[in-house]
Design a protein around this motif. Sequence first.
Motif, PDB file in Angstrom:
ATOM      1  N   ARG A   1       1.137 -39.375  26.767  1.00 34.32           N
ATOM      2  CA  ARG A   1       1.695 -38.177  27.399  1.00 34.32           C
ATOM      3  C   ARG A   1       1.605 -36.946  26.501  1.00 34.32           C
ATOM      4  NH1 ARG A   1       7.238 -40.812  29.438  1.00 34.32           N
ATOM      5  NH2 ARG A   1       6.890 -41.936  27.482  1.00 34.32           N
ATOM      6  N   HIS A   2       1.400 -37.139  25.207  1.00 34.53           N
ATOM      7  CA  HIS A   2       1.290 -36.008  24.287  1.00 34.53           C
ATOM      8  C   HIS A   2      -0.164 -35.646  23.962  1.00 34.53           C
ATOM      9  CE1 HIS A   2       5.564 -36.373  23.715  1.00 34.53           C
ATOM     10  NE2 HIS A   2       5.467 -37.562  23.174  1.00 34.53           N
ATOM     11  N   VAL A   3      -1.114 -36.308  24.617  1.00 34.87           N
ATOM     12  CA  VAL A   3      -2.497 -36.177  24.172  1.00 34.87           C
ATOM     13  C   VAL A   3      -3.007 -34.743  24.250  1.00 34.87           C
ATOM     14  CG1 VAL A   3      -3.455 -36.806  26.437  1.00 34.87           C
ATOM     15  CG2 VAL A   3      -4.820 -37.128  24.374  1.00 34.87           C
ATOM     16  N   ALA A   4      -2.651 -34.004  25.295  1.00 34.87           N
ATOM     17  CA  ALA A   4      -3.157 -32.640  25.441  1.00 34.87           C
ATOM     18  C   ALA A   4      -2.660 -31.761  24.292  1.00 34.87           C
ATOM     19  CB  ALA A   4      -2.736 -32.058  26.786  1.00 34.87           C
ATOM     20  N   GLU A   5      -1.361 -31.872  23.975  1.00 43.10           N
ATOM     21  CA  GLU A   5      -0.832 -31.051  22.878  1.00 43.10           C
ATOM     22  C   GLU A   5      -1.385 -31.503  21.532  1.00 43.10           C
ATOM     23  OE1 GLU A   5       3.362 -29.356  20.997  1.00 43.10           O
ATOM     24  OE2 GLU A   5       3.418 -30.758  22.689  1.00 43.10           O
TER      25      GLU A   5
ATOM     26  N   ARG B   1     -10.045 -45.325   5.187  1.00 42.57           N
ATOM     27  CA  ARG B   1      -9.412 -44.258   5.971  1.00 42.57           C
ATOM     28  C   ARG B   1      -9.247 -44.708   7.420  1.00 42.57           C
ATOM     29  NH1 ARG B   1     -13.597 -39.606   5.243  1.00 42.57           N
ATOM     30  NH2 ARG B   1     -14.910 -41.450   5.567  1.00 42.57           N
ATOM     31  N   GLN B   2      -8.032 -44.580   7.926  1.00 41.06           N
ATOM     32  CA  GLN B   2      -7.733 -44.933   9.308  1.00 41.06           C
ATOM     33  C   GLN B   2      -7.505 -43.667  10.113  1.00 41.06           C
ATOM     34  OE1 GLN B   2      -4.142 -47.186   8.858  1.00 41.06           O
ATOM     35  NE2 GLN B   2      -5.117 -48.852   7.712  1.00 41.06           N
ATOM     36  N   VAL B   3      -7.691 -43.772  11.423  1.00 46.74           N
ATOM     37  CA  VAL B   3      -7.288 -42.680  12.305  1.00 46.74           C
ATOM     38  C   VAL B   3      -6.066 -43.148  13.083  1.00 46.74           C
ATOM     39  CG1 VAL B   3      -9.628 -41.779  12.449  1.00 46.74           C
ATOM     40  CG2 VAL B   3      -8.828 -43.364  14.201  1.00 46.74           C
ATOM     41  N   THR B   4      -5.395 -42.234  13.743  1.00 44.72           N
ATOM     42  CA  THR B   4      -4.178 -42.601  14.454  1.00 44.72           C
ATOM     43  C   THR B   4      -4.515 -43.485  15.654  1.00 44.72           C
ATOM     44  OG1 THR B   4      -4.208 -40.693  15.933  1.00 44.72           O
ATOM     45  CG2 THR B   4      -3.160 -40.393  13.771  1.00 44.72           C
ATOM     46  N   LEU B   5      -3.507 -44.173  16.161  1.00 44.44           N
ATOM     47  CA  LEU B   5      -3.733 -45.018  17.341  1.00 44.44           C
ATOM     48  C   LEU B   5      -4.152 -44.163  18.530  1.00 44.44           C
ATOM     49  CD1 LEU B   5      -0.739 -47.537  17.131  1.00 44.44           C
ATOM     50  CD2 LEU B   5      -3.114 -47.925  16.468  1.00 44.44           C
ATOM     51  N   GLU B   6      -3.540 -42.997  18.687  1.00 38.37           N
ATOM     52  CA  GLU B   6      -3.901 -42.143  19.803  1.00 38.37           C
ATOM     53  C   GLU B   6      -5.354 -41.702  19.703  1.00 38.37           C
ATOM     54  OE1 GLU B   6      -4.980 -38.821  21.978  1.00 38.37           O
ATOM     55  OE2 GLU B   6      -4.599 -38.589  19.837  1.00 38.37           O
ATOM     56  N   GLN B   7      -5.797 -41.319  18.507  1.00 44.45           N
ATOM     57  CA  GLN B   7      -7.199 -40.958  18.326  1.00 44.45           C
ATOM     58  C   GLN B   7      -8.103 -42.153  18.589  1.00 44.45           C
ATOM     59  OE1 GLN B   7      -6.762 -39.520  14.305  1.00 44.45           O
ATOM     60  NE2 GLN B   7      -7.189 -37.408  14.901  1.00 44.45           N
ATOM     61  N   THR B   8      -7.691 -43.332  18.161  1.00 38.12           N
ATOM     62  CA  THR B   8      -8.517 -44.531  18.370  1.00 38.12           C
ATOM     63  C   THR B   8      -8.757 -44.783  19.847  1.00 38.12           C
ATOM     64  OG1 THR B   8      -7.726 -45.557  16.318  1.00 38.12           O
ATOM     65  CG2 THR B   8      -8.678 -47.014  17.974  1.00 38.12           C
ATOM     66  N   VAL B   9      -7.690 -44.774  20.647  1.00 39.12           N
ATOM     67  CA  VAL B   9      -7.891 -45.062  22.071  1.00 39.12           C
ATOM     68  C   VAL B   9      -8.615 -43.915  22.766  1.00 39.12           C
ATOM     69  CG1 VAL B   9      -5.936 -46.651  22.179  1.00 39.12           C
ATOM     70  CG2 VAL B   9      -5.568 -44.247  22.717  1.00 39.12           C
ATOM     71  N   ARG B  10      -8.325 -42.674  22.346  1.00 40.24           N
ATOM     72  CA  ARG B  10      -9.000 -41.528  22.969  1.00 40.24           C
ATOM     73  C   ARG B  10     -10.499 -41.585  22.705  1.00 40.24           C
ATOM     74  NH1 ARG B  10      -8.591 -35.924  20.135  1.00 40.24           N
ATOM     75  NH2 ARG B  10      -6.468 -36.666  19.777  1.00 40.24           N
ATOM     76  N   TRP B  11     -10.870 -41.732  21.444  1.00 37.41           N
ATOM     77  CA  TRP B  11     -12.286 -41.721  21.093  1.00 37.41           C
ATOM     78  C   TRP B  11     -12.996 -42.973  21.593  1.00 37.41           C
ATOM     79  CZ3 TRP B  11     -11.116 -39.737  15.473  1.00 37.41           C
ATOM     80  CH2 TRP B  11     -10.801 -38.366  15.546  1.00 37.41           C
ATOM     81  N   THR B  12     -12.291 -44.099  21.652  1.00 37.33           N
ATOM     82  CA  THR B  12     -12.918 -45.309  22.205  1.00 37.33           C
ATOM     83  C   THR B  12     -13.269 -45.095  23.670  1.00 37.33           C
ATOM     84  OG1 THR B  12     -11.733 -46.740  20.653  1.00 37.33           O
ATOM     85  CG2 THR B  12     -12.629 -47.775  22.630  1.00 37.33           C
ATOM     86  N   ARG B  13     -12.377 -44.486  24.415  1.00 39.56           N
ATOM     87  CA  ARG B  13     -12.673 -44.212  25.820  1.00 39.56           C
ATOM     88  C   ARG B  13     -13.868 -43.279  25.956  1.00 39.56           C
ATOM     89  NH1 ARG B  13      -8.332 -42.797  30.100  1.00 39.56           N
ATOM     90  NH2 ARG B  13     -10.214 -43.255  31.283  1.00 39.56           N
TER      91      ARG B  13
END
Length: 376
Positions: free
Chosen positions: A293-297, A113-125
């Motif tokens: 730029r879409h992270v909040a939504e 199971r993979q997560v999205t790229l946006e989730q990956t960078v968000r959660w890594t930070r």
Amino acid sequence: MEPGRVLDGRYRLDVALGSGAQGSVWRGHDLRLNCPVAVKVATLHNHPGRGETSEELNRRVARFRKEAQAMARIRNRPHVAVIYDHGEDGDLLFSVMEYIEGSPLSDHTGHGRQVTLEQTVRWTRHICDGLADAHDVGVVHRDVKPGNVVIDGDGAAKVIDFGLARFADSSSSHGPGWGTLHYASPERLREESGSALSDLYSLGCVVYEMLTGWTPFGHLSDPYTVLWHHVNERPAPPSALRPGVPRPLDALVLKLLEKAPGDRPAGARAVDRAIQQIEYVPDNAADPHVDIRHVAEIRDLERFIQRYADGPRATDTDVLDARARHARLTGESGDPRGAAALCQRLGQDCARLLGADHRRVFEAYREASRWKEGVG
């Protein structure tokens, strides 16, 4: 140990959340402040077969107390579960931490199971932020893994289980103190004490798993083979298993997985800075990138979907619309494969709940095909 036990006359153990060789974790209740807490419990007995002396046991207890006190200095930080209290009750040693309502990262990734790229960078930070706060007060986690990261109801990641990690790693030579094998650094597998840079190697394994669904050597089943590969073999880049990973992110993961600690990034905050550079690339960039730029939504949609998508409102128009928009924003943030997977899942759920001929099924599969074509 049975539910209902009260530690130090204050902390009631309500529900066992998990256990391991070194102790157990409970959802508890602070009777004095009338609020939920997480309680980590370990016995003061010698570990079976270790032949640990009283002097060694005393050193472990003293080290645990010192690190609990250090972690307690971290207050009001968003990405680390802080320790409120610690102590002893009979033959038990315990630490009390904030209780986080959410699910472990291991519920979102692993086993393909993979997560999205946006989730990956968000959660890594977020993980980097939590680790950096701990490293700043001299605490090394030593068991960074998806099971020790909680994704809360706001879609944020918090690092947990600092209190027992080093305590479980006795300086005694009886038995390994690796942490968890698939996330353990080469130096830890050589039974060296490790450092904050060892946590970064484990972080690299976690990011690799978020991107690919597997740890760097997760295709291997024999523990000694896994150990040998961690110490000696360079893993394939994440992009070899998941095309479309941005090249800077690919390179950062491999940098985290360097065998020599000195070849890794200088610290968790350095990793965070590198992730910031990956997060945004102008619209005309030709290479794969992650646009935040879409992270909040996206986070708002995640909260809404998590609340309603698996319940009686699963087929409501607003829930289905939220899932479709979440998939579209995932693609627009630079992850067409992730968007295609979300559309595919939406189509499958609509076929199951609404019937194979429903227009929602057609729309979801059409969007999945569109995003797949964009992968190239």
